[in-house]
Design a protein around this motif. Structure first.
Motif, PDB file in Angstrom:
ATOM      1  N   LYS A   1       0.826  -1.214   0.000  1.00  0.00           N
ATOM      2  CA  LYS A   1       0.000   0.000   0.000  1.00  0.00           C
ATOM      3  C   LYS A   1       0.859   1.263   0.000  1.00  0.00           C
ATOM      4  O   LYS A   1       0.656   2.183   0.802  1.00  0.00           O
ATOM      5  CB  LYS A   1      -0.952  -0.009   1.199  1.00  0.00           C
ATOM      6  CG  LYS A   1      -1.965  -1.151   1.164  1.00  0.00           C
ATOM      7  CD  LYS A   1      -2.957  -1.046   2.293  1.00  0.00           C
ATOM      8  CE  LYS A   1      -3.984  -2.165   2.252  1.00  0.00           C
ATOM      9  NZ  LYS A   1      -4.779  -2.190   1.002  1.00  0.00           N
TER      10      LYS A   1
ATOM     11  N   SER B   1       2.254   4.737  -1.409  1.00  0.00           N
ATOM     12  CA  SER B   1       2.011   5.933  -2.205  1.00  0.00           C
ATOM     13  C   SER B   1       3.238   6.822  -2.053  1.00  0.00           C
ATOM     14  O   SER B   1       3.911   6.799  -1.022  1.00  0.00           O
ATOM     15  CB  SER B   1       0.758   6.676  -1.731  1.00  0.00           C
ATOM     16  OG  SER B   1      -0.394   5.867  -1.880  1.00  0.00           O
TER      17      SER B   1
ATOM     18  N   HIS C   1       0.045   5.438  -6.303  1.00  0.00           N
ATOM     19  CA  HIS C   1      -1.072   5.366  -5.370  1.00  0.00           C
ATOM     20  C   HIS C   1      -1.339   3.917  -4.951  1.00  0.00           C
ATOM     21  O   HIS C   1      -1.671   3.077  -5.783  1.00  0.00           O
ATOM     22  CB  HIS C   1      -2.339   5.938  -6.016  1.00  0.00           C
ATOM     23  CG  HIS C   1      -2.137   7.261  -6.676  1.00  0.00           C
ATOM     24  ND1 HIS C   1      -2.176   8.460  -5.999  1.00  0.00           N
ATOM     25  CD2 HIS C   1      -1.864   7.573  -7.972  1.00  0.00           C
ATOM     26  CE1 HIS C   1      -1.957   9.454  -6.838  1.00  0.00           C
ATOM     27  NE2 HIS C   1      -1.763   8.948  -8.043  1.00  0.00           N
ATOM     28  N   ASP C   2      -1.151   3.635  -3.670  1.00  0.00           N
ATOM     29  CA  ASP C   2      -1.597   2.368  -3.084  1.00  0.00           C
ATOM     30  C   ASP C   2      -1.037   1.153  -3.837  1.00  0.00           C
ATOM     31  O   ASP C   2      -1.767   0.223  -4.171  1.00  0.00           O
ATOM     32  CB  ASP C   2      -3.124   2.332  -3.079  1.00  0.00           C
ATOM     33  CG  ASP C   2      -3.677   1.367  -2.038  1.00  0.00           C
ATOM     34  OD1 ASP C   2      -3.009   1.167  -1.005  1.00  0.00           O
ATOM     35  OD2 ASP C   2      -4.758   0.797  -2.273  1.00  0.00           O
ATOM     36  N   VAL C   3       0.264   1.174  -4.098  1.00  0.00           N
ATOM     37  CA  VAL C   3       0.910   0.110  -4.875  1.00  0.00           C
ATOM     38  C   VAL C   3       1.381  -1.008  -3.946  1.00  0.00           C
ATOM     39  O   VAL C   3       2.080  -0.761  -2.962  1.00  0.00           O
ATOM     40  CB  VAL C   3       2.108   0.663  -5.673  1.00  0.00           C
ATOM     41  CG1 VAL C   3       2.889  -0.472  -6.336  1.00  0.00           C
ATOM     42  CG2 VAL C   3       1.621   1.657  -6.722  1.00  0.00           C
TER      43      VAL C   3
ATOM     44  N   ARG D   1      -0.975   3.728 -10.822  1.00  0.00           N
ATOM     45  CA  ARG D   1      -1.672   2.621 -10.164  1.00  0.00           C
ATOM     46  C   ARG D   1      -1.339   1.301 -10.852  1.00  0.00           C
ATOM     47  O   ARG D   1      -1.170   1.251 -12.070  1.00  0.00           O
ATOM     48  CB  ARG D   1      -3.184   2.849 -10.175  1.00  0.00           C
ATOM     49  CG  ARG D   1      -3.598   4.115  -9.438  1.00  0.00           C
ATOM     50  CD  ARG D   1      -5.104   4.277  -9.369  1.00  0.00           C
ATOM     51  NE  ARG D   1      -5.476   5.548  -8.765  1.00  0.00           N
ATOM     52  CZ  ARG D   1      -5.532   5.775  -7.463  1.00  0.00           C
ATOM     53  NH1 ARG D   1      -5.263   4.786  -6.621  1.00  0.00           N
ATOM     54  NH2 ARG D   1      -5.863   6.964  -6.994  1.00  0.00           N
TER      55      ARG D   1
END
Length: 235
Positions: A9, A11, A22-24, A203
């Motif tokens: 998660k 960023s 974002h939220d990788v 993303r």
């Protein structure tokens, strides 16, 4: 088996208001070769900067090996203007503790493989882009790390050097090293990577082996075909 690289998660960006990824979430396991793919501006370089700790703003969890167990091959070669090729190698040995006859033999082998033996006492600033890239590759291979992080490694390499690099990395993968490689050369990535991460607009939109990417795209085609389909429809 524990991962050699893990993002959970994550960023990141240059400021909190300029978040680029974002939220990788993804990981790389020992003996795994993972391709990081995406169009220009997708966030690949930002992920590299996250892994190297070069961004001012990062949230989420990043797990990496100890520095001496990680090697980075940059897209743009980095070297000291006042050190010769030989002195770069000696500097690497000093900071990583590499020593012994086996290291010297491996150094000579890699210098010969990448046709740099005659340049041993020359300054990399005078080298071509391809020769500078070979120096970065040689230094990374000498380290024999647990994890290779590689950013666009094929730029400037002649066909023989590219083939030799892929062969060396495949040997290291078989020995248990993990490899994360960012590249735009999708036909080569399809042949060598066991798993793919597709980024778009910061993303992660698809991940897995080729069969999973095909399923996600709705195509039974090449990695390039699937990539273009996914980018076009923004899935």
């Amino acid at each position: 088996m524990a991962e050699v690289l893990k993002l959970e998660k994550v960023s990141g960006g240059y400021t909190k208001s300029e978040t680029i990824i974002h939220d990788v979430t993804f990981s790389v396991e020992p003996g795994e070769w993972v391709g990081l793919l995406g169009p220009n501006g997708a966030g690949k370089s930002t992920i590299m900067n996250v892994l190297l700790g070069q961004l001012a703003y990062i949230e989420g969890e990043v797990v990496l090996p100890a520095p001496e167990k990680l090697a980075f091959i940059p897209e743009h070669p980095l070297f000291f203007d006042d050190l010769t090729l030989h002195e770069h190698i000696e500097f690497l040995k000093a900071v990583t503790g590499l020593e012994g006859t086996a290291v010297d033999v491996e150094t000579d082998r890699l210098l010969s493989l990448f046709r740099l033996s005659e340049k041993r006492h020359h300054y990399p600033a005078s080298f071509s882009k391809g020769m500078q890239q070979k120096l970065m590759i040689l230094l990374a291979l000498l380290m024999r790390p647990d994890l290779y992080i590689i950013d666009e490694p094929f730029i400037g390499l002649d066909p023989k050097a590219m083939k030799d690099l892929l062969r060396e990395l495949e040997t290291r993968r078989q020995e248990g090293a993990g490899i994360l490689m960012s590249t735009h050369v999708l036909d080569t990535a399809e042949k060598i990577c066991g798993r793919f991460l597709l980024l778009n607009e910061g993303r992660l939109i698809a991940e897995g082996p080729l069969v999973d990417i095909q399923k996600k795209s709705g195509l039974d085609g090449s990695l390039l075909d699937c990539f273009e389909q996914l980018m076009e429809h923004g899935r």
